[in-house]
Design a protein around this motif. Structure first.
Motif, PDB file in Angstrom:
ATOM      1  N   UNK A  37      -0.327-109.273 -42.323  1.00 15.10           N
ATOM      2  CA  UNK A  37      -1.440-109.628 -41.433  1.00 15.10           C
ATOM      3  C   UNK A  37      -1.193-109.085 -40.024  1.00 15.10           C
ATOM      4  N   UNK A  38       0.039-109.212 -39.542  1.00 15.32           N
ATOM      5  CA  UNK A  38       0.377-108.686 -38.212  1.00 15.32           C
ATOM      6  C   UNK A  38       0.165-107.178 -38.159  1.00 15.32           C
ATOM      7  N   UNK A  39       0.556-106.509 -39.237  1.00 14.96           N
ATOM      8  CA  UNK A  39       0.385-105.063 -39.271  1.00 14.96           C
ATOM      9  C   UNK A  39      -1.099-104.693 -39.316  1.00 14.96           C
ATOM     10  N   UNK A  40      -1.879-105.446 -40.086  1.00 15.09           N
ATOM     11  CA  UNK A  40      -3.319-105.181 -40.178  1.00 15.09           C
ATOM     12  C   UNK A  40      -3.982-105.364 -38.814  1.00 15.09           C
ATOM     13  N   UNK A  41      -3.597-106.403 -38.093  1.00  9.04           N
ATOM     14  CA  UNK A  41      -4.144-106.637 -36.753  1.00  9.04           C
ATOM     15  C   UNK A  41      -3.781-105.501 -35.806  1.00  9.04           C
ATOM     16  N   UNK A  42      -2.534-105.067 -35.883  1.00 11.02           N
ATOM     17  CA  UNK A  42      -2.076-103.996 -35.002  1.00 11.02           C
ATOM     18  C   UNK A  42      -2.821-102.699 -35.308  1.00 11.02           C
ATOM     19  N   UNK A  43      -3.023-102.434 -36.587  1.00  9.29           N
ATOM     20  CA  UNK A  43      -3.755-101.240 -36.992  1.00  9.29           C
ATOM     21  C   UNK A  43      -5.204-101.314 -36.517  1.00  9.29           C
ATOM     22  N   UNK A  44      -5.822-102.479 -36.659  1.00 11.63           N
ATOM     23  CA  UNK A  44      -7.212-102.674 -36.224  1.00 11.63           C
ATOM     24  C   UNK A  44      -7.351-102.469 -34.717  1.00 11.63           C
ATOM     25  N   UNK A  45      -6.455-103.041 -33.937  1.00 12.99           N
ATOM     26  CA  UNK A  45      -6.534-102.942 -32.477  1.00 12.99           C
ATOM     27  C   UNK A  45      -6.463-101.497 -32.014  1.00 12.99           C
ATOM     28  N   UNK A  46      -5.659-100.688 -32.695  1.00  8.02           N
ATOM     29  CA  UNK A  46      -5.558 -99.293 -32.285  1.00  8.02           C
ATOM     30  C   UNK A  46      -6.759 -98.470 -32.777  1.00  8.02           C
ATOM     31  N   UNK A  47      -7.271 -98.813 -33.946  1.00  3.65           N
ATOM     32  CA  UNK A  47      -8.412 -98.079 -34.481  1.00  3.65           C
ATOM     33  C   UNK A  47      -9.680 -98.326 -33.665  1.00  3.65           C
ATOM     34  N   UNK A  48      -9.875 -99.551 -33.188  1.00  4.17           N
ATOM     35  CA  UNK A  48     -11.118 -99.872 -32.478  1.00  4.17           C
ATOM     36  C   UNK A  48     -11.231 -99.146 -31.146  1.00  4.17           C
ATOM     37  N   UNK A  49     -10.113 -98.655 -30.622  1.00  2.00           N
ATOM     38  CA  UNK A  49     -10.145 -97.900 -29.364  1.00  2.00           C
ATOM     39  C   UNK A  49     -10.406 -96.415 -29.584  1.00  2.00           C
ATOM     40  N   UNK A  50     -10.482 -96.004 -30.839  1.00  2.00           N
ATOM     41  CA  UNK A  50     -10.740 -94.605 -31.146  1.00  2.00           C
ATOM     42  C   UNK A  50     -12.241 -94.346 -31.234  1.00  2.00           C
ATOM     43  N   UNK A  51     -12.658 -93.097 -31.140  1.00  3.27           N
ATOM     44  CA  UNK A  51     -14.076 -92.772 -31.349  1.00  3.27           C
ATOM     45  C   UNK A  51     -14.518 -93.210 -32.743  1.00  3.27           C
ATOM     46  N   UNK A 108     -21.074 -99.843 -45.123  1.00  2.00           N
ATOM     47  CA  UNK A 108     -20.794 -98.417 -45.042  1.00  2.00           C
ATOM     48  C   UNK A 108     -19.361 -98.114 -44.672  1.00  2.00           C
ATOM     49  N   UNK A 109     -18.458 -99.090 -44.884  1.00  3.25           N
ATOM     50  CA  UNK A 109     -17.046 -98.889 -44.555  1.00  3.25           C
ATOM     51  C   UNK A 109     -16.746 -99.032 -43.076  1.00  3.25           C
ATOM     52  N   UNK A 110     -17.562 -99.822 -42.369  1.00  4.21           N
ATOM     53  CA  UNK A 110     -17.359-100.018 -40.933  1.00  4.21           C
ATOM     54  C   UNK A 110     -16.096-100.829 -40.657  1.00  4.21           C
ATOM     55  N   UNK A 111     -15.489-100.556 -39.511  1.00  2.00           N
ATOM     56  CA  UNK A 111     -14.268-101.237 -39.100  1.00  2.00           C
ATOM     57  C   UNK A 111     -14.537-102.714 -38.813  1.00  2.00           C
ATOM     58  N   UNK A 112     -13.698-103.583 -39.347  1.00  4.21           N
ATOM     59  CA  UNK A 112     -13.815-105.031 -39.123  1.00  4.21           C
ATOM     60  C   UNK A 112     -12.440-105.615 -38.815  1.00  4.21           C
ATOM     61  N   UNK A 113     -12.436-106.656 -38.012  1.00  3.68           N
ATOM     62  CA  UNK A 113     -11.179-107.327 -37.711  1.00  3.68           C
ATOM     63  C   UNK A 113     -10.660-108.027 -38.963  1.00  3.68           C
ATOM     64  N   UNK A 114      -9.399-107.855 -39.278  1.00  4.10           N
ATOM     65  CA  UNK A 114      -8.866-108.487 -40.492  1.00  4.10           C
ATOM     66  C   UNK A 114      -8.897-110.006 -40.405  1.00  4.10           C
ATOM     67  N   UNK A 115      -9.198-110.632 -41.534  1.00  2.00           N
ATOM     68  CA  UNK A 115      -9.252-112.089 -41.614  1.00  2.00           C
ATOM     69  C   UNK A 115      -7.912-112.624 -42.098  1.00  2.00           C
TER      70      UNK A 115
END
Length: 235
Positions: A37-51, A108-115
């Motif tokens: 879960x920690x890794x998923x959150x970290x991955x999400x936080x970095x992805x959301x700052x990308x185009x 459509x495969x949109x980015x979502x915060x991990x639950x």
């Protein structure tokens, strides 16, 4: 060389021993889910700052650094130098795809915060144990029998012996820490592919408990998981 392998084992415990083993495995399972879960959150936080164009599974793979020692071994996944994830945070490509399904579950495969609910942890009150990871499974019920299985796949037993969960439970805990009681024990059977006829044959046996067989010459015990002929327990 491609080599299909599989493993199956049954280890019997006393009622008190089973309670002790189940508690240990549940703790490992809970910690593993916290790390994922920690890794998923970290991955999400970095992805959301990308185009938006980079917020994809391909973008996720680009962020993740694979540092496998061998092609079939679990890879070390790191996102940044000061990652909050444990030094023992080793995940595989299978884990990455599992996390990706949670992160890209939007329309459509949109980015979502991990639950956090997507990473359930076992309850201390559960009478049964079911722990699945990387093609491996650990199960235990009221019969006090621990069942270990590695699904047949290319170098599956080799990969399983390198996985941190296998090392913690099978090698470190059952192999060195657990105090075996009389009447407890069992074996893990390893089967490997015969390249001449393509059939699986009995390759090795690992013993746990009072009557565990002694390690045979050429065993794979040095890989961390007591597989391929290594024996542990009271002899």
């Amino acid at each position: 060389m491609s080599t299909n392998q599989t493993e199956t084992g049954y280890i019997k415990f006393t009622k008190n021993g089973a309670r002790q083993v189940m508690k240990k495995i549940k703790n490992v399972q809970a910690n593993w889910q916290d790390l994922r879960y920690s890794f998923a959150l970290e991955l999400y936080e970095q992805l959301k700052d990308l185009p938006k164009s980079k917020q994809s599974s391909n973008g996720a793979r680009e962020l993740v650094s694979f540092q496998a020692r061998r092609g079939w071994e679990p890879s070390r996944m790191t996102l940044r130098k000061n990652s909050p994830c444990s030094n023992r945070m080793y995940l595989t490509s299978e884990d990455l795809w599992s996390l990706s399904r949670e992160i890209f579950r939007g329309k459509g495969g949109a980015l979502c915060k991990p639950r956090k609910s997507a990473f359930p942890k076992p309850k201390s009150t559960d009478k049964d144990l079911s722990f699945y990871f990387y093609g491996c499974s650990l199960e235990m019920g009221e019969d006090n029998l621990l069942k270990w299985h590695v699904a047949e796949n290319n170098h599956a037993a080799d990969s399983a012996c390198q996985h941190p969960v296998s090392k913690i439970i099978m090698s470190e805990y059952l192999g060195r820490e657990y105090q075996w009681k009389r009447g407890e024990g069992g074996t893990v059977q390893t089967y490997s592919e015969d390249h001449e006829d393509g059939e699986l044959y009995h390759f090795a046996e690992t013993g746990f408990g009072k009557d565990a067989p002694k390690p045979r010459a050429g065993s794979n015990a040095e890989y961390g998981f007591p597989s391929w002929g290594a024996g542990y327990g009271r002899m």
